[in-house]
Design a protein around this motif. Structure first.
Motif, PDB file in Angstrom:
ATOM      1  N   TRP A   1       0.862  -1.167   0.000  1.00 56.64           N
ATOM      2  CA  TRP A   1       0.000   0.000   0.000  1.00 56.64           C
ATOM      3  C   TRP A   1       0.907   1.229   0.000  1.00 56.64           C
ATOM      4  O   TRP A   1       2.034   1.164   0.479  1.00 56.64           O
ATOM      5  CB  TRP A   1      -0.855  -0.088   1.278  1.00 56.64           C
ATOM      6  CG  TRP A   1      -1.934   0.904   1.470  1.00 56.64           C
ATOM      7  CD1 TRP A   1      -2.653   1.545   0.501  1.00 56.64           C
ATOM      8  CD2 TRP A   1      -2.439   1.368   2.739  1.00 56.64           C
ATOM      9  NE1 TRP A   1      -3.574   2.374   1.088  1.00 56.64           N
ATOM     10  CE2 TRP A   1      -3.461   2.292   2.451  1.00 56.64           C
ATOM     11  CE3 TRP A   1      -2.120   1.099   4.067  1.00 56.64           C
ATOM     12  CZ2 TRP A   1      -4.169   2.949   3.460  1.00 56.64           C
ATOM     13  CZ3 TRP A   1      -2.834   1.747   5.063  1.00 56.64           C
ATOM     14  CH2 TRP A   1      -3.854   2.658   4.765  1.00 56.64           C
TER      15      TRP A   1
ATOM     16  N   VAL B   1      -4.490   6.999   9.315  1.00 59.47           N
ATOM     17  CA  VAL B   1      -4.547   7.188   7.866  1.00 59.47           C
ATOM     18  C   VAL B   1      -5.502   6.190   7.243  1.00 59.47           C
ATOM     19  O   VAL B   1      -5.676   5.091   7.764  1.00 59.47           O
ATOM     20  CB  VAL B   1      -3.159   6.995   7.220  1.00 59.47           C
ATOM     21  CG1 VAL B   1      -2.565   5.630   7.517  1.00 59.47           C
ATOM     22  CG2 VAL B   1      -3.215   7.206   5.702  1.00 59.47           C
ATOM     23  N   GLY B   2      -6.118   6.574   6.148  1.00 58.02           N
ATOM     24  CA  GLY B   2      -6.858   5.623   5.334  1.00 58.02           C
ATOM     25  C   GLY B   2      -8.318   5.947   5.153  1.00 58.02           C
ATOM     26  O   GLY B   2      -8.917   5.631   4.135  1.00 58.02           O
ATOM     27  N   GLU B   3      -8.928   6.541   6.172  1.00 59.59           N
ATOM     28  CA  GLU B   3     -10.347   6.882   6.077  1.00 59.59           C
ATOM     29  C   GLU B   3     -10.633   7.885   7.180  1.00 59.59           C
ATOM     30  O   GLU B   3      -9.797   8.082   8.071  1.00 59.59           O
ATOM     31  CB  GLU B   3     -11.204   5.625   6.244  1.00 59.59           C
ATOM     32  CG  GLU B   3     -10.827   4.883   7.488  1.00 59.59           C
ATOM     33  CD  GLU B   3     -11.700   3.680   7.772  1.00 59.59           C
ATOM     34  OE1 GLU B   3     -12.901   3.727   7.486  1.00 59.59           O
ATOM     35  OE2 GLU B   3     -11.171   2.719   8.333  1.00 59.59           O
ATOM     36  N   PRO B   4     -11.803   8.503   7.119  1.00 58.93           N
ATOM     37  CA  PRO B   4     -12.126   9.438   8.199  1.00 58.93           C
ATOM     38  C   PRO B   4     -12.179   8.674   9.523  1.00 58.93           C
ATOM     39  O   PRO B   4     -12.678   7.554   9.573  1.00 58.93           O
ATOM     40  CB  PRO B   4     -13.514   9.950   7.822  1.00 58.93           C
ATOM     41  CG  PRO B   4     -13.683   9.661   6.367  1.00 58.93           C
ATOM     42  CD  PRO B   4     -12.863   8.435   6.100  1.00 58.93           C
TER      43      PRO B   4
ATOM     44  N   ASP C   1      -4.006  13.079  12.203  1.00 60.48           N
ATOM     45  CA  ASP C   1      -4.946  12.442  11.276  1.00 60.48           C
ATOM     46  C   ASP C   1      -4.486  12.864   9.889  1.00 60.48           C
ATOM     47  O   ASP C   1      -4.660  14.004   9.489  1.00 60.48           O
ATOM     48  CB  ASP C   1      -6.359  12.945  11.616  1.00 60.48           C
ATOM     49  CG  ASP C   1      -7.413  12.440  10.659  1.00 60.48           C
ATOM     50  OD1 ASP C   1      -7.075  11.835   9.626  1.00 60.48           O
ATOM     51  OD2 ASP C   1      -8.608  12.680  10.932  1.00 60.48           O
ATOM     52  N   THR C   2      -3.841  11.934   9.175  1.00 63.00           N
ATOM     53  CA  THR C   2      -3.148  12.310   7.937  1.00 63.00           C
ATOM     54  C   THR C   2      -3.999  11.989   6.714  1.00 63.00           C
ATOM     55  O   THR C   2      -4.265  10.828   6.441  1.00 63.00           O
ATOM     56  CB  THR C   2      -1.803  11.561   7.832  1.00 63.00           C
ATOM     57  OG1 THR C   2      -2.055  10.156   7.708  1.00 63.00           O
ATOM     58  CG2 THR C   2      -0.934  11.802   9.059  1.00 63.00           C
TER      59      THR C   2
ATOM     60  N   TRP D   1      -4.297  11.755   2.752  1.00 62.99           N
ATOM     61  CA  TRP D   1      -3.553  11.714   1.493  1.00 62.99           C
ATOM     62  C   TRP D   1      -4.011  10.524   0.687  1.00 62.99           C
ATOM     63  O   TRP D   1      -4.955   9.834   1.078  1.00 62.99           O
ATOM     64  CB  TRP D   1      -2.040  11.707   1.736  1.00 62.99           C
ATOM     65  CG  TRP D   1      -1.493  10.572   2.555  1.00 62.99           C
ATOM     66  CD1 TRP D   1      -1.781  10.282   3.859  1.00 62.99           C
ATOM     67  CD2 TRP D   1      -0.548   9.585   2.136  1.00 62.99           C
ATOM     68  NE1 TRP D   1      -1.058   9.187   4.267  1.00 62.99           N
ATOM     69  CE2 TRP D   1      -0.299   8.744   3.239  1.00 62.99           C
ATOM     70  CE3 TRP D   1       0.127   9.359   0.931  1.00 62.99           C
ATOM     71  CZ2 TRP D   1       0.592   7.659   3.159  1.00 62.99           C
ATOM     72  CZ3 TRP D   1       1.013   8.295   0.857  1.00 62.99           C
ATOM     73  CH2 TRP D   1       1.238   7.447   1.973  1.00 62.99           C
ATOM     74  N   GLN D   2      -3.401  10.287  -0.455  1.00 64.59           N
ATOM     75  CA  GLN D   2      -3.839   9.258  -1.398  1.00 64.59           C
ATOM     76  C   GLN D   2      -2.638   8.600  -2.088  1.00 64.59           C
ATOM     77  O   GLN D   2      -1.557   9.172  -2.109  1.00 64.59           O
ATOM     78  CB  GLN D   2      -4.699   9.894  -2.492  1.00 64.59           C
ATOM     79  CG  GLN D   2      -5.819  10.763  -1.980  1.00 64.59           C
ATOM     80  CD  GLN D   2      -6.580  11.416  -3.113  1.00 64.59           C
ATOM     81  OE1 GLN D   2      -5.995  12.198  -3.872  1.00 64.59           O
ATOM     82  NE2 GLN D   2      -7.853  11.115  -3.243  1.00 64.59           N
ATOM     83  N   THR D   3      -2.889   7.437  -2.674  1.00 67.21           N
ATOM     84  CA  THR D   3      -1.857   6.797  -3.493  1.00 67.21           C
ATOM     85  C   THR D   3      -1.339   7.800  -4.528  1.00 67.21           C
ATOM     86  O   THR D   3      -0.142   7.885  -4.796  1.00 67.21           O
ATOM     87  CB  THR D   3      -2.453   5.575  -4.235  1.00 67.21           C
ATOM     88  OG1 THR D   3      -3.060   4.720  -3.265  1.00 67.21           O
ATOM     89  CG2 THR D   3      -1.390   4.816  -4.995  1.00 67.21           C
TER      90      THR D   3
ATOM     91  N   ASP E   1     -12.632  13.404  -3.100  1.00 68.60           N
ATOM     92  CA  ASP E   1     -13.156  13.476  -1.740  1.00 68.60           C
ATOM     93  C   ASP E   1     -13.990  14.739  -1.527  1.00 68.60           C
ATOM     94  O   ASP E   1     -13.695  15.792  -2.094  1.00 68.60           O
ATOM     95  CB  ASP E   1     -12.015  13.487  -0.705  1.00 68.60           C
ATOM     96  CG  ASP E   1     -11.412  12.096  -0.505  1.00 68.60           C
ATOM     97  OD1 ASP E   1     -12.176  11.112  -0.560  1.00 68.60           O
ATOM     98  OD2 ASP E   1     -10.194  11.997  -0.299  1.00 68.60           O
TER      99      ASP E   1
ATOM    100  N   ARG F   1     -15.805   9.990   0.124  1.00 68.47           N
ATOM    101  CA  ARG F   1     -15.728  10.086  -1.336  1.00 68.47           C
ATOM    102  C   ARG F   1     -17.000  10.722  -1.888  1.00 68.47           C
ATOM    103  O   ARG F   1     -18.098  10.397  -1.449  1.00 68.47           O
ATOM    104  CB  ARG F   1     -15.567   8.687  -1.941  1.00 68.47           C
ATOM    105  CG  ARG F   1     -14.389   7.898  -1.392  1.00 68.47           C
ATOM    106  CD  ARG F   1     -13.082   8.400  -1.886  1.00 68.47           C
ATOM    107  NE  ARG F   1     -13.021   8.449  -3.335  1.00 68.47           N
ATOM    108  CZ  ARG F   1     -11.986   8.942  -4.004  1.00 68.47           C
ATOM    109  NH1 ARG F   1     -10.950   9.439  -3.363  1.00 68.47           N
ATOM    110  NH2 ARG F   1     -11.989   8.940  -5.316  1.00 68.47           N
TER     111      ARG F   1
ATOM    112  N   LYS G   1     -10.916   0.215   3.785  1.00 68.91           N
ATOM    113  CA  LYS G   1     -11.978   1.001   3.177  1.00 68.91           C
ATOM    114  C   LYS G   1     -13.159   0.084   2.824  1.00 68.91           C
ATOM    115  O   LYS G   1     -12.965  -0.973   2.254  1.00 68.91           O
ATOM    116  CB  LYS G   1     -11.460   1.687   1.923  1.00 68.91           C
ATOM    117  CG  LYS G   1     -10.335   2.642   2.232  1.00 68.91           C
ATOM    118  CD  LYS G   1      -9.957   3.431   1.001  1.00 68.91           C
ATOM    119  CE  LYS G   1      -8.477   3.774   0.959  1.00 68.91           C
ATOM    120  NZ  LYS G   1      -7.859   4.197   2.180  1.00 68.91           N
TER     121      LYS G   1
END
Ligand code: 7RM
Length: 635
Positions: free
Chosen positions: A295, A372-375, A397-398, A400-402, A487, A502, A596
């Protein structure tokens, strides 16, 4: 030398201002003084977001592994680079120094060369979370080969699709992988995948589980035997700033995964900058990111950001629930972890079991927590704060995205104020904007809209491998001249950003726009609700109806009563228009490995379109799909 580390809120404000007023100067300074370059750049940034085309540090030559390894050797060669923690706590953990890691990477890089891998070739890496995975990734970078890591939980079909899409010539895998009490038969899955991958001429197989496997003569070779044929002297390839560093697949709305392309210089600069500032890493800190290297979080914040900083990074082979649900806290205690970075889904899963699994573990080494990863919902945030951080660790609470390569919006640990459920403020160099449905910029401070980024940053993905048109259509066409994140987002009076979910998940019910995330948030307010996922299904009159899949906490529960209470809650919090037509209770929701919820699958179930579910093997819990489907038919 100037101190580029942000150390106070004033530093942050100043850096942010500088980065916006003169982005080129800002990144020129930081990049020049914090990395080793084989040759400097001619131009910091050149871009055209309509094409889109973005080039950072053009003309520069570098190798990211010289920055992650070689440059630490003279001063800190004996410092631990990676602490590897095995799946089975009875097996010994490994501490690998920078010197040792350098040697391992160079040696394996020579194995790659001996097996015909050249600069620019794509190498597929399908491995468990063992040290050799990190070594393999860095060895590719050492010789300028492009790594494409495929998560070791993916099926043979997902693997072959990814291998073929990026035309990999070689596959690195293992006989098997340990995950909790299970063994994943990686070689068997690879063999099946390779039946439809004519381009792969070589497979290098690591021995990990001692599972009985077939070796195909002429194609397959053993990792340990190849190592015996080479030494550990391997010069770092000289790479152009914009040469490809890696491809990483991320799921798209169509089901065909997108191979996001990241390039050498910009990615290195921003993954390092964001690591240092968000986590406020100090020399000697032990840092642990629980993500998988399959990931983006693992790429940027287990490997590249920490190693380029000279940090000590923990790599964990196992899962949070093995041998029991206190494993994370055992590891924190064992390795005296100072900075801990995980996903909200893991926090919620562990919180379910109650504080007794945390108590009894010495977590006093912790000083910073991240997610990280979702709210992250309010309840999980407070549990993390109280039970893990003991109310003395800032939580970053970071967001970001791929596609962004590095953290974009986040508090800086201990420096900028945190606010539960808010990712808070953009990092220097990041220019978030909110857009309305008509495509106009929202200029009010307090607002809600679609989150876009208005200006290039160094680690942005440059294209989708083999499909630049799709890259343009997906990210640069909804809002002209801007990167669209997909988002939804809210901004408060202090300029803090809260990611609401999203916006692909917007439902139009009787002409009203409803965000599925908004309805889920209302449902989640119910004390007995663990999680929920809302999707739409066609309705003759309303256009769409709302279908809610809900998991509950505890078992002794009157479901009819809770249904009515949920309906009342949604009514109170949003309005009667948002009331779900159907509420189905399930034992779990289908999730990706990064936590997710796969709404695409739930949407199909809700719409009774279950003949073609697509590939569900990439899920964390594929078994719940059938269960949910069977129950749905009863509704
Ligand atoms: C790093 C990663 C990206 C999507 C993104 C969001 C969601 C990630 C947060 C978040 C709220 C966060 N890459 N997301 N982090 N939502 N708060 N802190 O997750 O490509 O796999 O996913 O994940 O929707 O667009 S990813």
């Amino acid at each position: 030398m100037k101190d580029y580390r942000i150390r106070s809120i004033d530093d942050y404000m100043q850096s942010y201002q500088e980065s916006i007023q003169d982005p080129e100067q800002f990144w020129d300074d930081y990049a020049r003084e914090n990395f080793i370059w084989k040759k400097s750049w001619d131009k910091v940034l050149e871009f055209d977001l309509l094409k889109p085309e973005v080039k950072w540090f053009q003309g520069a030559k570098l190798n990211i592994t010289e920055n992650c390894l070689d440059r630490h050797l003279s001063q800190n060669g004996d410092r631990t680079a990676i602490i590897w923690e095995p799946n089975d706590p009875k097996e010994v953990a490994k501490h690998v120094s920078y010197k040792e890691l350098h040697s391992m990477v160079c040696q394996f890089a020579n194995v790659l060369k001996e097996n015909g891998v050249k600069k620019g070739d794509r190498v597929c890496v399908y491995m468990p979370m063992v040290l050799e995975l990190a070594v393999a990734v860095l060895a590719c970078a050492r010789i300028g080969a492009v790594h494409s890591v495929v998560f070791a939980g993916f099926s043979s079909k997902s693997l072959s699709d990814r291998i073929n899409d990026s035309d990999c010539k070689i596959l690195l895998t293992a006989d098997g992988g340990f995950r909790g009490s299970k063994v994943t038969p990686l070689k068997e899955i690879s063999d099946e995948a390779l039946e439809s991958c004519p381009g792969v001429h070589r497979v290098i197989v690591l021995k990990r589980t001692e599972s009985p496997i077939q070796m195909k003569v002429g194609r397959d070779v053993w990792w340990h035997k190849e190592l015996m044929k080479v030494d550990d002297d391997c010069p770092a390839a000289s790479m152009d700033a914009e040469d490809m560093l890696f491809i990483l697949y991320t799921s798209g709305s169509t089901g065909k995964p997108k191979g996001m392309v990241h390039t050498c210089a910009g990615y290195m600069v921003y993954s390092t900058y964001s690591f240092q500032n968000v986590f406020q890493y100090e020399e000697q800190d032990v840092y642990w990111c629980t993500a998988d290297i399959g990931w983006i979080t693992g790429h940027s914040y287990i490997i590249y950001g920490p190693l380029s900083t000279g940090a000590t990074t923990v790599m964990f082979e196992g899962i949070p629930s093995y041998p029991d649900v206190s494993r994370f806290w055992q590891i924190v205690e064992k390795h005296k972890v100072n900075i801990f970075y995980t996903a909200p889904t893991a926090i919620r899963a562990l919180a379910q079991y109650g504080p007794e699994f945390v108590q009894g573990h010495d977590l006093s080494s912790l000083k910073t927590l991240g997610t990280v990863g979702e709210p992250i919902n309010e309840e999980a945030w407070h549990w993390y704060d109280e039970h893990i951080g003991k109310k003395k660790c800032p939580i970053v609470d970071t967001w970001w995205q791929t596609e962004t390569g590095g953290i974009m919006i986040s508090a800086l640990a201990g420096i900028t104020p945190t606010k539960p459920t808010f990712a808070t403020l953009p990092l220097p160099g990041i220019q978030p904007v909110l857009m309305d449905e008509k495509g106009d910029l929202i200029s009010e401070l307090v607002a809600e809209g679609r989150l876009c980024i208005a200006y290039p940053w160094p680690s942005m993905a440059r294209t989708i491998y083999g499909d630049h048109q799709r890259f343009k259509d997906t990210y640069f066409s909804s809002f002209t001249g801007k990167y669209f994140t997909g988002d939804g987002c809210r901004r408060d009076e202090e300029g803090n950003y809260r990611i609401t979910g999203r916006v692909d998940d917007i439902l139009i019910v009787s002409g009203h726009n409803l965000g599925t995330a908004e309805i889920e948030n209302a449902i989640n307010e119910h004390t007995h609700v663990a999680e929920s996922a809302v999707v739409g299904y066609p309705h003759d009159i309303k256009g769409n109806s709302i279908y809610a899949f809900v998991t509950l906490k505890g078992t002794d529960i009157n479901q009819e009563l809770i249904k009515n209470e949920i309906l009342q809650l949604v009514c109170d919090l949003i309005g009667p228009i948002a009331k779900p037509e159907i509420i189905q209770f399930c034992s779990g929701l289908p999730k990706t490995r990064s936590g997710k919820i796969m709404r695409r699958i739930l949407r199909k179930i809700a719409c009774r379109e279950t003949e073609n579910m697509g590939d569900i093997s990439t899920l964390l819990n594929p078994e719940v799909v059938q269960e949910i489907q069977d129950q749905a038919l009863a509704h």
